[in-house]
Design a protein around this motif. Structure first.
Motif, PDB file in Angstrom:
ATOM      1  N   VAL A   1       2.449  -6.739   1.904  1.00  0.00           N
ATOM      2  CA  VAL A   1       1.347  -7.321   2.829  1.00  0.00           C
ATOM      3  C   VAL A   1       1.871  -8.332   3.869  1.00  0.00           C
ATOM      4  CG1 VAL A   1      -0.959  -8.758   3.143  1.00  0.00           C
ATOM      5  CG2 VAL A   1      -0.721  -6.721   1.301  1.00  0.00           C
ATOM      6  N   TRP A   2       2.803  -9.010   3.209  1.00  0.00           N
ATOM      7  CA  TRP A   2       3.224 -10.075   4.041  1.00  0.00           C
ATOM      8  C   TRP A   2       4.081  -9.477   5.264  1.00  0.00           C
ATOM      9  CZ3 TRP A   2       0.748 -13.977   3.898  1.00  0.00           C
ATOM     10  CH2 TRP A   2      -0.094 -14.364   2.592  1.00  0.00           C
ATOM     11  N   ILE A   3       5.082  -8.158   4.928  1.00  0.00           N
ATOM     12  CA  ILE A   3       5.705  -7.719   5.930  1.00  0.00           C
ATOM     13  C   ILE A   3       4.674  -7.279   7.171  1.00  0.00           C
ATOM     14  CG2 ILE A   3       7.200  -5.501   6.293  1.00  0.00           C
ATOM     15  CD1 ILE A   3       8.455  -7.964   5.051  1.00  0.00           C
ATOM     16  N   THR A   4       3.541  -6.481   6.530  1.00  0.00           N
ATOM     17  CA  THR A   4       2.699  -5.779   7.651  1.00  0.00           C
ATOM     18  C   THR A   4       2.012  -6.855   8.302  1.00  0.00           C
ATOM     19  OG1 THR A   4       1.999  -4.301   5.992  1.00  0.00           O
ATOM     20  CG2 THR A   4       0.418  -4.845   7.587  1.00  0.00           C
TER      21      THR A   4
ATOM     22  N   VAL B   1       8.039   4.795   8.023  1.00  0.00           N
ATOM     23  CA  VAL B   1       8.987   5.715   8.221  1.00  0.00           C
ATOM     24  C   VAL B   1      10.344   5.233   8.212  1.00  0.00           C
ATOM     25  CG1 VAL B   1       7.132   7.224   9.369  1.00  0.00           C
ATOM     26  CG2 VAL B   1       8.757   5.962  10.811  1.00  0.00           C
ATOM     27  N   LEU B   2      10.860   4.144   8.657  1.00  0.00           N
ATOM     28  CA  LEU B   2      12.014   3.787   8.561  1.00  0.00           C
ATOM     29  C   LEU B   2      12.483   2.938   7.439  1.00  0.00           C
ATOM     30  CD1 LEU B   2      11.974   1.800  12.217  1.00  0.00           C
ATOM     31  CD2 LEU B   2      12.873   4.280  11.594  1.00  0.00           C
ATOM     32  N   GLY B   3      11.371   3.178   6.512  1.00  0.00           N
ATOM     33  CA  GLY B   3      11.940   2.376   5.094  1.00  0.00           C
ATOM     34  C   GLY B   3      11.632   1.061   4.993  1.00  0.00           C
ATOM     35  N   VAL B   4      10.939   0.369   5.997  1.00  0.00           N
ATOM     36  CA  VAL B   4      10.640  -1.122   6.003  1.00  0.00           C
ATOM     37  C   VAL B   4       9.547  -1.306   4.826  1.00  0.00           C
ATOM     38  CG1 VAL B   4       9.596  -3.058   7.133  1.00  0.00           C
ATOM     39  CG2 VAL B   4      11.124  -1.193   8.374  1.00  0.00           C
ATOM     40  N   ALA B   5       9.831  -1.944   3.980  1.00  0.00           N
ATOM     41  CA  ALA B   5       8.846  -2.508   2.979  1.00  0.00           C
ATOM     42  C   ALA B   5       7.578  -2.941   3.002  1.00  0.00           C
ATOM     43  CB  ALA B   5       9.565  -3.242   1.855  1.00  0.00           C
ATOM     44  N   ASP B   6       6.719  -2.298   4.036  1.00  0.00           N
ATOM     45  CA  ASP B   6       5.635  -2.691   4.268  1.00  0.00           C
ATOM     46  C   ASP B   6       4.385  -2.193   3.295  1.00  0.00           C
ATOM     47  OD1 ASP B   6       5.350  -0.262   5.305  1.00  0.00           O
ATOM     48  OD2 ASP B   6       3.752  -0.723   6.448  1.00  0.00           O
ATOM     49  N   LEU B   7       3.188  -2.702   3.601  1.00  0.00           N
ATOM     50  CA  LEU B   7       2.108  -2.172   2.637  1.00  0.00           C
ATOM     51  C   LEU B   7       2.131  -0.651   2.671  1.00  0.00           C
ATOM     52  CD1 LEU B   7      -0.496  -2.798   1.123  1.00  0.00           C
ATOM     53  CD2 LEU B   7      -1.689  -2.648   3.232  1.00  0.00           C
ATOM     54  N   THR B   8       2.215   0.003   3.656  1.00  0.00           N
ATOM     55  CA  THR B   8       2.282   1.480   3.344  1.00  0.00           C
ATOM     56  C   THR B   8       3.360   2.086   2.744  1.00  0.00           C
ATOM     57  OG1 THR B   8       0.936   2.057   5.312  1.00  0.00           O
ATOM     58  CG2 THR B   8       2.241   3.831   4.546  1.00  0.00           C
ATOM     59  N   GLN B   9       4.604   1.617   2.836  1.00  0.00           N
ATOM     60  CA  GLN B   9       5.967   2.087   2.260  1.00  0.00           C
ATOM     61  C   GLN B   9       5.799   1.657   0.691  1.00  0.00           C
ATOM     62  OE1 GLN B   9       8.112   3.720   2.983  1.00  0.00           O
ATOM     63  NE2 GLN B   9       9.781   3.443   1.491  1.00  0.00           N
ATOM     64  N   MET B  10       5.336   0.600   0.427  1.00  0.00           N
ATOM     65  CA  MET B  10       5.341   0.159  -1.007  1.00  0.00           C
ATOM     66  C   MET B  10       4.395   1.273  -1.823  1.00  0.00           C
ATOM     67  SD  MET B  10       7.294  -2.233  -1.191  1.00  0.00           S
ATOM     68  CE  MET B  10       6.901  -2.995  -2.967  1.00  0.00           C
ATOM     69  N   GLY B  11       3.340   1.549  -1.195  1.00  0.00           N
ATOM     70  CA  GLY B  11       2.198   2.743  -1.744  1.00  0.00           C
ATOM     71  C   GLY B  11       3.022   3.925  -1.857  1.00  0.00           C
ATOM     72  N   LYS B  12       3.589   4.222  -0.909  1.00  0.00           N
ATOM     73  CA  LYS B  12       4.406   5.608  -0.684  1.00  0.00           C
ATOM     74  C   LYS B  12       5.333   5.702  -1.777  1.00  0.00           C
ATOM     75  CE  LYS B  12       6.819   6.658   2.759  1.00  0.00           C
ATOM     76  NZ  LYS B  12       7.074   6.670   4.243  1.00  0.00           N
ATOM     77  N   VAL B  13       5.989   4.672  -2.092  1.00  0.00           N
ATOM     78  CA  VAL B  13       7.227   4.596  -3.176  1.00  0.00           C
ATOM     79  C   VAL B  13       6.361   4.848  -4.640  1.00  0.00           C
ATOM     80  CG1 VAL B  13       9.037   3.258  -4.169  1.00  0.00           C
ATOM     81  CG2 VAL B  13       8.741   3.341  -1.863  1.00  0.00           C
ATOM     82  N   TYR B  14       5.468   4.068  -4.886  1.00  0.00           N
ATOM     83  CA  TYR B  14       5.091   3.898  -6.105  1.00  0.00           C
ATOM     84  C   TYR B  14       4.155   5.250  -6.427  1.00  0.00           C
ATOM     85  CZ  TYR B  14       1.827   2.706 -10.177  1.00  0.00           C
ATOM     86  OH  TYR B  14       1.347   2.668 -11.244  1.00  0.00           O
ATOM     87  N   ALA B  15       3.588   5.828  -5.589  1.00  0.00           N
ATOM     88  CA  ALA B  15       2.803   6.975  -5.539  1.00  0.00           C
ATOM     89  C   ALA B  15       3.820   8.043  -5.658  1.00  0.00           C
ATOM     90  CB  ALA B  15       2.171   7.423  -4.490  1.00  0.00           C
ATOM     91  N   SER B  16       5.048   8.287  -5.128  1.00  0.00           N
ATOM     92  CA  SER B  16       5.972   9.330  -5.410  1.00  0.00           C
ATOM     93  C   SER B  16       6.611   9.231  -6.597  1.00  0.00           C
ATOM     94  CB  SER B  16       6.944   8.997  -4.280  1.00  0.00           C
ATOM     95  OG  SER B  16       7.652   8.208  -4.263  1.00  0.00           O
ATOM     96  N   GLY B  17       6.653   8.116  -7.447  1.00  0.00           N
ATOM     97  CA  GLY B  17       7.168   7.804  -8.719  1.00  0.00           C
ATOM     98  C   GLY B  17       6.185   8.275  -9.863  1.00  0.00           C
ATOM     99  N   SER B  18       5.097   7.792  -9.633  1.00  0.00           N
ATOM    100  CA  SER B  18       4.034   7.803 -10.618  1.00  0.00           C
ATOM    101  C   SER B  18       3.069   9.110 -10.620  1.00  0.00           C
ATOM    102  CB  SER B  18       3.137   6.584 -10.604  1.00  0.00           C
ATOM    103  OG  SER B  18       2.446   6.354  -9.403  1.00  0.00           O
ATOM    104  N   PHE B  19       3.055   9.697  -9.452  1.00  0.00           N
ATOM    105  CA  PHE B  19       1.971  10.831  -8.998  1.00  0.00           C
ATOM    106  C   PHE B  19       0.603  10.325  -8.862  1.00  0.00           C
ATOM    107  CE2 PHE B  19       5.909  12.736 -10.464  1.00  0.00           C
ATOM    108  CZ  PHE B  19       6.225  13.658  -9.411  1.00  0.00           C
ATOM    109  N   ARG B  20       0.330   9.128  -8.932  1.00  0.00           N
ATOM    110  CA  ARG B  20      -1.143   8.532  -8.866  1.00  0.00           C
ATOM    111  C   ARG B  20      -1.366   8.291  -7.289  1.00  0.00           C
ATOM    112  NH1 ARG B  20      -4.088   8.606 -13.432  1.00  0.00           N
ATOM    113  NH2 ARG B  20      -2.794   8.079 -15.454  1.00  0.00           N
TER     114      ARG B  20
END
Length: 276
Positions: free
Chosen positions: A48-51, A216-235
């Motif tokens: 969130v803070w990056i966003t 899309v550049l890999g910056v750890a914003d709100l969307t990126q953090m969600g994308k990383v978690y979802a791709s690893g957990s499939f949730r």
């Protein structure tokens, strides 16, 4: 006899806000009571803070640059007007995502090459280190891209606001001997801000949402953090529900605050008109 309906402000109860509040409350309860939602929220919220940082810095820079472009577009100089018009029309026609890729993968390497070429005498004697493309932060590449993209839209907001000021008041300020800068600061801008504020607020809300593109550049914003978690957990459902929830808290909350400010300014104008 036909009846005139009440004004929308009095007749329309904000049922949409009540429904949105109910959904927000339900998700808040899930985050508190459900371990899965709680875990997702704690991970996603780190971005969130990056966003917020990307949005605040990008919007501040875009606003300053947009105001400069608007002043150039209203200048007496034909060259300045054409430069501003060229910039606005070209940039507005490029999608933000394409602009993001262009700045990140074309603009940044080009800047590094130009910098190294300019500093080559100092680099050869060891006074200055040679710059690498990786030295240019992806975060700042994203901020620069958002700044460039939004400055074109914001310049049109400022231009419309400045043109909304009555020409007679500007002529009166000239007659009083005010300089162009004084006329803009004390006469034009205070009146134009009431026209500028609503669309400027809309652009700020839009930038909060478009800041998600930095993922899309890999910056750890709100969307990126969600994308990383979802791709690893499939949730995917739970993760993106939380991501959407946080974005809605930011955007709807800001939208309500801007509406309250607009009403306050409108009320102040009405009271000033009634008193004088």
């Amino acid at each position: 006899m036909t009846t005139v309906p009440d004004s929308p402000g009095k007749a329309d109860f904000p049922w949409w806000l009540l429904a949105a509040g109910g959904i927000a409350l339900f998700l808040a309860v899930q985050i508190v009571l459900n371990d899965l939602y709680s875990q997702i929220f704690s991970i996603v919220s780190k971005g969130v803070w990056i966003t917020i940082f990307v949005t605040l810095v990008g919007f501040a820079l875009a606003t300053a640059f947009g105001l400069l472009l608007a002043v150039m577009g209203l200048s007496k100089s034909l060259a300045l007007r054409q430069i501003a018009r060229f910039y606005v029309e070209i940039i507005r026609g490029i999608p933000i995502l394409v602009l993001l890729f262009y700045i990140a993968f074309v603009g940044a390497p080009g800047f590094v090459a130009a910098w190294n070429g300019l500093m080559s005498p100092l680099i050869e004697v060891g006074v200055v280190d040679e710059m690498k493309v990786r030295d240019v932060s992806l975060l700042w590449r994203a901020i620069i891209a958002l700044t460039i993209g939004y400055s074109a839209f914001i310049s049109e907001v400022f231009r419309a606001g400045i043109l909304s000021v009555d020409e007679g008041q500007i002529e009166a300020a000239k007659a009083l001997g005010l300089s162009p800068l004084q006329r803009f600061r004390f006469i034009v801008l205070p009146q134009a801000i009431r026209t500028i504020l609503p669309p400027l607020g809309n652009d700020f809300i839009a930038m909060i949402k478009d800041s998600s593109l930095v993922s899309v550049l890999g910056v750890a914003d709100l969307t990126q953090m969600g994308k990383v978690y979802a791709s690893g957990s499939f949730r995917f459902f739970e993760t993106y529900s939380i991501v959407a929830y946080v974005y809605l808290l930011l955007t709807v909350g800001l939208s309500l605050a801007l509406r309250a400010l607009e009403k306050r300014l409108r009320r102040a104008d009405e009271e000033r008109g009634a008193n004088g």
